[in-house]
Design a protein around this motif. Sequence first.
Motif, mmCIF file in Angstrom:
data_model
loop_
_atom_site.group_PDB
_atom_site.id
_atom_site.type_symbol
_atom_site.label_atom_id
_atom_site.label_comp_id
_atom_site.label_asym_id
_atom_site.label_seq_id
_atom_site.Cartn_x
_atom_site.Cartn_y
_atom_site.Cartn_z
ATOM 1 N N TYR A 39 1.244 -1.074 0.063
ATOM 2 C CA TYR A 39 0.172 0.024 -0.323
ATOM 3 C C TYR A 39 1.105 1.352 0.399
ATOM 4 O O TYR A 39 0.753 2.623 -0.842
ATOM 5 N N GLU A 40 1.779 1.064 0.745
ATOM 6 C CA GLU A 40 3.691 2.242 0.853
ATOM 7 C C GLU A 40 3.898 2.731 -0.300
ATOM 8 O O GLU A 40 3.301 3.560 -0.901
ATOM 9 N N VAL A 41 4.070 1.901 -1.167
ATOM 10 C CA VAL A 41 4.493 1.637 -2.443
ATOM 11 C C VAL A 41 3.444 2.136 -3.803
ATOM 12 O O VAL A 41 3.668 2.586 -4.342
ATOM 13 N N VAL A 42 2.042 1.384 -3.533
ATOM 14 C CA VAL A 42 1.381 2.551 -4.190
ATOM 15 C C VAL A 42 0.435 3.938 -4.210
ATOM 16 O O VAL A 42 0.201 4.399 -5.295
ATOM 17 N N ASN A 43 0.461 3.964 -3.204
ATOM 18 C CA ASN A 43 0.195 5.477 -2.443
ATOM 19 C C ASN A 43 1.442 6.375 -3.162
ATOM 20 O O ASN A 43 0.472 7.435 -3.774
ATOM 21 N N ASN A 44 2.549 5.765 -3.605
ATOM 22 C CA ASN A 44 3.206 6.893 -4.434
ATOM 23 C C ASN A 44 2.953 7.115 -5.896
ATOM 24 O O ASN A 44 3.492 7.829 -6.247
ATOM 25 N N PHE A 45 2.267 6.018 -6.024
ATOM 26 C CA PHE A 45 1.491 6.323 -7.680
ATOM 27 C C PHE A 45 0.659 7.233 -8.002
ATOM 28 O O PHE A 45 -0.060 6.959 -9.003
ATOM 29 N N ILE A 46 -0.152 7.770 -6.735
ATOM 30 C CA ILE A 46 -1.130 8.135 -7.261
ATOM 31 C C ILE A 46 -1.281 9.544 -7.133
ATOM 32 O O ILE A 46 -0.764 10.270 -7.061
ATOM 33 N N GLY A 47 -1.543 9.352 -8.598
ATOM 34 C CA GLY A 47 -2.170 11.593 -8.582
ATOM 35 C C GLY A 47 -1.925 12.075 -10.105
ATOM 36 O O GLY A 47 -2.628 12.711 -10.308
ATOM 37 N N SER A 48 -1.418 10.758 -11.072
ATOM 38 C CA SER A 48 -1.432 11.551 -12.131
ATOM 39 C C SER A 48 -2.514 10.787 -13.382
ATOM 40 O O SER A 48 -1.895 10.541 -14.652
ATOM 41 N N GLY A 49 -3.230 10.214 -12.801
ATOM 42 C CA GLY A 49 -4.130 9.130 -13.160
ATOM 43 C C GLY A 49 -3.999 8.115 -13.316
ATOM 44 O O GLY A 49 -2.108 7.151 -12.960
ATOM 45 N N LEU A 50 -4.787 7.145 -13.546
ATOM 46 C CA LEU A 50 -4.673 5.058 -13.847
ATOM 47 C C LEU A 50 -3.585 4.950 -14.917
ATOM 48 O O LEU A 50 -3.066 3.774 -14.440
ATOM 49 N N ARG A 51 -3.442 5.075 -15.737
ATOM 50 C CA ARG A 51 -2.826 4.918 -17.037
ATOM 51 C C ARG A 51 -1.237 4.810 -16.625
ATOM 52 O O ARG A 51 -0.259 3.862 -16.645
ATOM 53 N N ASN A 52 -0.883 5.953 -15.733
ATOM 54 C CA ASN A 52 0.361 6.432 -15.151
ATOM 55 C C ASN A 52 0.658 5.631 -14.237
ATOM 56 O O ASN A 52 1.906 4.944 -14.164
ATOM 57 N N LEU A 53 -0.658 5.161 -12.880
ATOM 58 C CA LEU A 53 -0.339 4.502 -12.112
ATOM 59 C C LEU A 53 0.453 3.300 -12.634
ATOM 60 O O LEU A 53 1.219 2.683 -12.026
ATOM 61 N N VAL A 54 -0.515 2.212 -13.573
ATOM 62 C CA VAL A 54 -0.552 1.691 -14.073
ATOM 63 C C VAL A 54 1.420 0.943 -15.151
ATOM 64 O O VAL A 54 1.808 0.526 -14.461
ATOM 65 N N THR A 55 1.486 2.284 -15.512
ATOM 66 C CA THR A 55 3.112 2.653 -16.075
ATOM 67 C C THR A 55 4.226 2.141 -15.197
ATOM 68 O O THR A 55 5.500 1.366 -15.055
ATOM 69 N N LYS A 56 4.314 2.755 -13.775
ATOM 70 C CA LYS A 56 4.798 2.915 -12.087
ATOM 71 C C LYS A 56 5.119 1.492 -11.935
ATOM 72 O O LYS A 56 5.229 0.725 -11.600
ATOM 73 N N ALA A 57 3.756 1.186 -12.117
ATOM 74 C CA ALA A 57 3.302 -0.809 -11.234
ATOM 75 C C ALA A 57 4.301 -1.640 -11.963
ATOM 76 O O ALA A 57 4.146 -3.079 -11.493
ATOM 77 N N LEU A 58 3.689 -1.310 -13.391
ATOM 78 C CA LEU A 58 4.442 -2.031 -14.084
ATOM 79 C C LEU A 58 6.523 -3.108 -14.294
ATOM 80 O O LEU A 58 7.161 -1.474 -13.705
ATOM 81 N N PRO A 59 6.623 -4.072 -14.262
ATOM 82 C CA PRO A 59 7.750 -4.027 -14.049
ATOM 83 C C PRO A 59 8.733 -3.324 -15.033
ATOM 84 O O PRO A 59 8.153 -3.230 -16.210
ATOM 85 N N GLU A 60 10.039 -3.320 -15.063
ATOM 86 C CA GLU A 60 10.740 -2.698 -16.190
ATOM 87 C C GLU A 60 10.973 -3.415 -17.440
ATOM 88 O O GLU A 60 10.811 -3.022 -18.816
ATOM 89 N N THR A 61 10.981 -4.645 -17.991
ATOM 90 C CA THR A 61 10.990 -5.129 -18.619
ATOM 91 C C THR A 61 9.649 -5.164 -19.412
ATOM 92 O O THR A 61 9.732 -6.072 -20.393
ATOM 93 N N HIS A 62 8.886 -5.069 -18.841
ATOM 94 C CA HIS A 62 7.220 -4.684 -19.883
ATOM 95 C C HIS A 62 6.700 -3.529 -19.171
ATOM 96 O O HIS A 62 5.647 -3.302 -19.723
ATOM 97 N N LYS A 63 7.070 -2.123 -19.686
ATOM 98 C CA LYS A 63 6.758 -0.827 -19.522
ATOM 99 C C LYS A 63 6.723 -0.733 -20.926
ATOM 100 O O LYS A 63 6.491 0.607 -21.264
ATOM 101 N N ASP A 64 6.386 -1.388 -22.712
ATOM 102 C CA ASP A 64 6.448 -1.149 -23.658
ATOM 103 C C ASP A 64 4.190 -0.626 -23.619
ATOM 104 O O ASP A 64 3.985 -1.302 -22.833
#
Length: 215
Positions: A39-64
């Motif tokens: 939850y603490e990490v996801v907290n830092n993903f919030i604020g710029s929309g869900l697409r941005n959150l998804v991009t941050k949450a994905l592993p570096e190998t799957h950010k295409d």
Amino acid sequence: MKFKAVLFDLDGTLVNSLIDIADSINKVLEERNFPTHSYEVVNNFIGSGLRNLVTKALPETHKDEASIESTFQAMMTTYRENCTNKTFAYDGIVELLDALKSKNIKLAILSNKADELTKKIGLTLFSDYFDIVLGLKSEATKKPNPLAAIEISNEFGVSPEEFLYVGDSGIDMQTAKNANMHAVGVLWGYRPKEELVAEGAQSIISHPLELIELL
């Protein structure tokens, strides 16, 4: 100056939506056998929309772009079904809204969350309070772009200078500044005081009812 309207951010300002957001993105990640986040990490993903959150949450190998898009669509489906499960208004918010309505202050919500989800949460939790509930319709108008805030100002017939803009993030403070609204940072949300001050907060409050004093 007498303020005539208040524009609120949603997540981290009016409602604590962290658990529903985190549970939804982690479910989507699990389905793809990707690492999940606290939850603490996801907290830092919030604020710029869900697409941005998804991009941050994905592993570096799957950010295409293809991975981001498919995961985003899955997140939208999952979160749409679960966005009001554990989301709740912060203590003092309903009392604040009652006080503002009693003073005939015009109220609006503006969020970087998708418009349909912003409306679902806003109208489910605060059905009788807001004149306008608006979420993200286009990446081009995402906060801190002030366009949507200015459109709300025009629709209300209230000048931006007569608005309090209330939010919990640096993005909100930037949006208020860009729209020429009075930027109010809240300390019960997802971002620290230092970020709010650095990004231009003109007032800082630690409890919702302190907003009344600014009127």
